[in-house]
Design a protein around this motif. Structure first.
Motif: not given
Length: 196
Positions: A70-74, A92-96, A98-102, A138-146
């Motif tokens: 079971r995987v969650v993408i933050v 939220l349910p993800g595309r696959a 066992n994958v969730s989004l938060w 943890l899906e992180c944006p670039p450090v320069e922008t955030a």
């Protein structure tokens, strides 16, 4: 070698139980075998020159989920825009499977996961996600922008920097690595993505 290569300076030994459940081939298999321990949290950080972390997160999550994890993408960029942290059990349910989004978006149907233990009293959303899921990305944006995204990435067990072949310069990679390390991020290496 797959189209996405992992370049690691150091590695850790993966959990034997996780290794037994993984498929024998896959684009991110080497990364998964190297970084994912039981209940692991890994930050996937975009380089300053691209927006490929979401694609890498989806690929990693799909491979982990295919083996029954079971995987969650933050979605860290969404989390940083919120005035307060939402309930860590509302995903939220993800595309696959066992994958969730938060965190979820306002008005979207969410799933509430019943955790065997009570919610942490200190409001630690990451501890709650770690307890409820086998893997947290943890899906992180670039450090320069955030720049605040680096503080969240520093909470992970390990982090990888997503770079794009023929687009991300060596200087950009060095700047990103230095910025992450200065903020306490445990950088394990890079994911090299082919140009689209």
């Amino acid at each position: 070698m797959s189209k996405n290569a992992l370049i690691l300076e150091k590695s850790t030994s993966p959990s034997p139980a996780l290794l037994e459940s993984l498929p024998s081939s896959g684009e991110y298999l080497d990364l998964i075998r190297t970084l994912f321990q039981s209940r692991a949290v890994v930050a996937v950080v975009d380089s300053g020159s691209g927006a490929r972390a979401p694609e890498a997160c989806r690929g990693i999550a799909a491979e982990l989920a295919a083996s029954g994890n079971r995987v969650v993408i933050v979605q860290v960029a969404s989390l940083l825009r919120m005035s307060q942290f939402p309930d860590a059990r509302a995903c939220l349910p993800g595309r696959a499977p066992n994958v969730s989004l938060w965190p979820g978006t306002a008005g979207a149907p969410v799933e509430f996961f019943q955790s065997p233990a009570s919610a942490p009293s200190d409001g630690n959303w990451l501890a709650s996600l770690r307890r409820d899921f086998d893997a947290v990305l943890l899906e992180c944006p670039p450090v320069e922008t955030a720049p605040a995204a680096a503080a969240i990435a520093a909470m992970a067990d390990a982090a990888v920097l997503v770079i794009e072949a023929c687009r991300t310069t060596k200087q950009q990679i060095q700047r990103d690595q230095q910025a992450l390390q200065l903020r306490g991020v445990k950088l394990a290496g890079c994911i090299l993505m082919r140009r689209r």
